[in-house]
Motif scaffolding. Structure first.
Motif, PDB file in Angstrom:
ATOM      1  N   LYS A  52       9.132  -1.147   5.508  1.00 51.28           N
ATOM      2  CA  LYS A  52      10.114  -0.278   4.924  1.00 51.28           C
ATOM      3  C   LYS A  52      10.925  -0.813   3.579  1.00 51.28           C
ATOM      4  O   LYS A  52      11.142  -0.234   2.944  1.00 51.28           O
ATOM      5  CB  LYS A  52      10.918   0.270   5.924  1.00 51.28           C
ATOM      6  CG  LYS A  52      12.073   1.228   5.608  1.00 51.28           C
ATOM      7  CD  LYS A  52      12.928   1.821   6.570  1.00 51.28           C
ATOM      8  CE  LYS A  52      13.916   2.585   6.176  1.00 51.28           C
ATOM      9  NZ  LYS A  52      14.667   3.190   7.045  1.00 51.28           N
ATOM     10  N   SER A  83       2.853   5.984  -2.649  1.00 47.87           N
ATOM     11  CA  SER A  83       4.199   6.547  -2.289  1.00 47.87           C
ATOM     12  C   SER A  83       3.991   7.851  -2.596  1.00 47.87           C
ATOM     13  O   SER A  83       3.513   8.664  -3.456  1.00 47.87           O
ATOM     14  CB  SER A  83       5.281   6.174  -3.032  1.00 47.87           C
ATOM     15  OG  SER A  83       6.485   6.874  -2.868  1.00 47.87           O
ATOM     16  N   ASP A 114       0.792   7.656   3.423  1.00 47.15           N
ATOM     17  CA  ASP A 114       2.173   6.984   3.245  1.00 47.15           C
ATOM     18  C   ASP A 114       3.197   7.823   4.144  1.00 47.15           C
ATOM     19  O   ASP A 114       3.704   7.197   4.627  1.00 47.15           O
ATOM     20  CB  ASP A 114       2.508   7.080   1.827  1.00 47.15           C
ATOM     21  CG  ASP A 114       4.041   6.920   1.490  1.00 47.15           C
ATOM     22  OD1 ASP A 114       4.203   5.702   1.946  1.00 47.15           O
ATOM     23  OD2 ASP A 114       4.758   7.377   1.070  1.00 47.15           O
ATOM     24  N   ASN A 161       5.907   4.167  11.198  1.00 48.17           N
ATOM     25  CA  ASN A 161       6.868   2.986  11.032  1.00 48.17           C
ATOM     26  C   ASN A 161       8.400   3.131  11.690  1.00 48.17           C
ATOM     27  O   ASN A 161       8.584   2.326  12.370  1.00 48.17           O
ATOM     28  CB  ASN A 161       7.206   2.662   9.461  1.00 48.17           C
ATOM     29  CG  ASN A 161       6.857   1.342   8.930  1.00 48.17           C
ATOM     30  OD1 ASN A 161       6.128   0.767   9.655  1.00 48.17           O
ATOM     31  ND2 ASN A 161       7.478   0.983   8.039  1.00 48.17           N
ATOM     32  N   ARG A 200       8.339  -1.422   0.694  1.00 51.77           N
ATOM     33  CA  ARG A 200       8.239  -0.171   0.048  1.00 51.77           C
ATOM     34  C   ARG A 200       9.452   0.271  -0.766  1.00 51.77           C
ATOM     35  O   ARG A 200       9.191   0.466  -1.864  1.00 51.77           O
ATOM     36  CB  ARG A 200       7.930   0.815   1.046  1.00 51.77           C
ATOM     37  CG  ARG A 200       7.732   2.147   0.434  1.00 51.77           C
ATOM     38  CD  ARG A 200       7.214   3.162   1.561  1.00 51.77           C
ATOM     39  NE  ARG A 200       6.920   4.333   1.047  1.00 51.77           N
ATOM     40  CZ  ARG A 200       7.974   5.387   0.658  1.00 51.77           C
ATOM     41  NH1 ARG A 200       9.127   5.098   0.771  1.00 51.77           N
ATOM     42  NH2 ARG A 200       7.498   6.496   0.250  1.00 51.77           N
ATOM     43  N   TYR A 232       0.779  -1.127   0.025  1.00 47.48           N
ATOM     44  CA  TYR A 232       0.063  -0.054  -0.009  1.00 47.48           C
ATOM     45  C   TYR A 232       0.817   1.133  -0.163  1.00 47.48           C
ATOM     46  O   TYR A 232       0.699   2.407  -0.880  1.00 47.48           O
ATOM     47  CB  TYR A 232      -1.006   0.024   1.036  1.00 47.48           C
ATOM     48  CG  TYR A 232      -1.730   1.129   1.342  1.00 47.48           C
ATOM     49  CD1 TYR A 232      -3.008   1.079   0.488  1.00 47.48           C
ATOM     50  CD2 TYR A 232      -1.571   2.409   1.977  1.00 47.48           C
ATOM     51  CE1 TYR A 232      -3.908   2.287   0.730  1.00 47.48           C
ATOM     52  CE2 TYR A 232      -2.184   3.517   2.125  1.00 47.48           C
ATOM     53  CZ  TYR A 232      -3.639   3.336   1.529  1.00 47.48           C
ATOM     54  OH  TYR A 232      -4.253   4.774   1.308  1.00 47.48           O
ATOM     55  N   THR A 233       1.936   1.194   0.831  1.00 43.78           N
ATOM     56  CA  THR A 233       2.752   2.495   0.876  1.00 43.78           C
ATOM     57  C   THR A 233       3.599   2.613  -0.064  1.00 43.78           C
ATOM     58  O   THR A 233       3.766   3.983  -0.569  1.00 43.78           O
ATOM     59  CB  THR A 233       3.809   2.445   2.211  1.00 43.78           C
ATOM     60  OG1 THR A 233       4.455   1.238   2.252  1.00 43.78           O
ATOM     61  CG2 THR A 233       2.996   2.475   3.629  1.00 43.78           C
ATOM     62  N   LEU A 268       2.322   6.842   7.700  1.00 44.67           N
ATOM     63  CA  LEU A 268       2.815   5.607   7.917  1.00 44.67           C
ATOM     64  C   LEU A 268       4.250   5.478   8.079  1.00 44.67           C
ATOM     65  O   LEU A 268       4.850   4.751   8.711  1.00 44.67           O
ATOM     66  CB  LEU A 268       2.139   4.598   6.932  1.00 44.67           C
ATOM     67  CG  LEU A 268       0.562   4.326   6.713  1.00 44.67           C
ATOM     68  CD1 LEU A 268       0.247   3.347   5.993  1.00 44.67           C
ATOM     69  CD2 LEU A 268       0.312   3.588   8.269  1.00 44.67           C
ATOM     70  N   VAL A 269       4.968   6.109   7.266  1.00 46.31           N
ATOM     71  CA  VAL A 269       6.479   6.318   7.248  1.00 46.31           C
ATOM     72  C   VAL A 269       6.850   6.832   8.514  1.00 46.31           C
ATOM     73  O   VAL A 269       7.899   6.070   9.200  1.00 46.31           O
ATOM     74  CB  VAL A 269       7.061   7.205   6.149  1.00 46.31           C
ATOM     75  CG1 VAL A 269       8.582   7.334   6.592  1.00 46.31           C
ATOM     76  CG2 VAL A 269       6.767   6.396   4.672  1.00 46.31           C
TER      77      VAL A 269
END
Length: 314
Positions: free
Chosen positions: A197, A123, A128, A135, A200, A118-119, A131-132
């Motif tokens: 991570k 992007s 995104d 994360n 992605r 998804y991320t 979520l980063v």
């Protein structure tokens, strides 16, 4: 076939080396098992007689070969502390730690793969970016602290489970797995964040390659390109990562068991170390080593099956 045989030989050699190092290490650390059993008030003669009876005065190599021979026959020795077979002592605890590790591993996969895709697919978007950041925070939190936070939030605040209310798999297997969910989540979250991570980054890297532009030029839709072309290559390093993290997850299970009061291998291991109960400690460490080494070999075989370039280079 040669590749598999080679891997199996290397696996056996690695386990043999680990067993020797572990055995040797516990013969040179301070502490006398005979003294721990009899106590400080016993006479030197009694202590020496017990050492002789336990075979502790034999040459180290002779002790190792005797222990290794028993290990190959499925005999893990007798506990110095409890005077009972080691396998009987830890037999009921092995499934607890094993199922906790497996549940954490499955949670890591279920969380990381969809989120990673998804991320990468969206992007640069707001979700995104959020979520980063999340994360990065989760990756910095060790499992034991995650366990404390989960206990406070879900156990004491929301009361979704009862802290310390462990249910044995012998009583109810479903309830046993249900209780393990939150400890497994504490173990899985940091590793899942790393996997998200990695996936992605891997997807975004693959998406810039020529074969992807060629796929788009042929009129393929975005989802078709992503799932049929990009993901097939991008997932390979992630599979390797997931397999390699199993060693850390076993260690994480031992730590989280202490936080949640789960009667797995951790308490037995710590007690046996403090009591210099060498047969128990050595058996647990060797069992963990077998799990880790076997999983790494399995990952290598899966990696080879997924990436034909490896087979071509052999």
């Amino acid at each position: 076939m040669k590749y598999i045989v080679k891997k199996l030989i290397m696996m056996a050699f690695t386990i043999l080396v680990i067993s020797f190092v572990v055995f040797l290490a516990f013969r040179f650390i301070p502490g006398d098992p005979a003294l721990m059993i009899l106590g400080g008030q016993s006479s030197p003669e009694k202590i020496e007689a017990l050492r002789q009876e336990m075979g502790l005065n034999d040459p180290v190599m002779a002790q190792y070969l005797r222990w290794l021979g028993g290990l190959l026959r499925g005999d893990f020795g007798v506990s110095y502390r409890y005077s009972m077979p080691v396998l009987s002592l830890i037999g009921e605890k092995i499934p607890i730690t094993l199922f906790l590790t497996l549940e954490a591993f499955l949670l890591m996969v279920v969380i990381s793969i969809p989120l990673g895709i998804y991320t990468a697919k969206y992007s640069g978007g707001l979700i995104d970016r959020v979520l980063v950041v999340i994360n990065q925070i989760i990756m910095a939190v060790p499992p034991f602290f995650s366990g404390i936070l989960i206990t406070w939030l879900f156990g004491m605040t929301f009361r979704w489970f009862r802290p310390g209310g462990y249910i044995s798999y012998k009583v109810s297997f479903a309830s046993f797995l249900g209780y393990l969910f939150y400890p497994a989540l504490a173990i899985a979250l940091p590793k899942a964040a790393m996997a998200v991570k990695l996936l992605r980054s891997s997807v975004l890297t693959e998406a810039k390659l020529d074969y992807v532009r060629t796929a788009y030029s042929r009129g393929n839709a975005t989802n078709d390109v992503l799932y049929r072309h990009v993901l097939k290559n991008a997932i390979i390093p992630v599979v390797t990562f997931l397999g390699m993290t199993l060693a850390d997850m076993v260690a994480g299970s031992l730590i989280v068991e202490q936080v949640f009061g789960i009667p797995g291998l951790s308490k037995t291991l710590l007690t046996s170390i403090s009591n210099r109960d060498y047969p128990v400690v050595e058996a647990i460490i060797v069992l963990i080593a077998v799990i880790v080494v076997t999983s790494n070999v399995a990952v290598d075989l899966i990696y080879r099956a997924l990436d034909p370039r490896i087979r071509a280079e052999e």
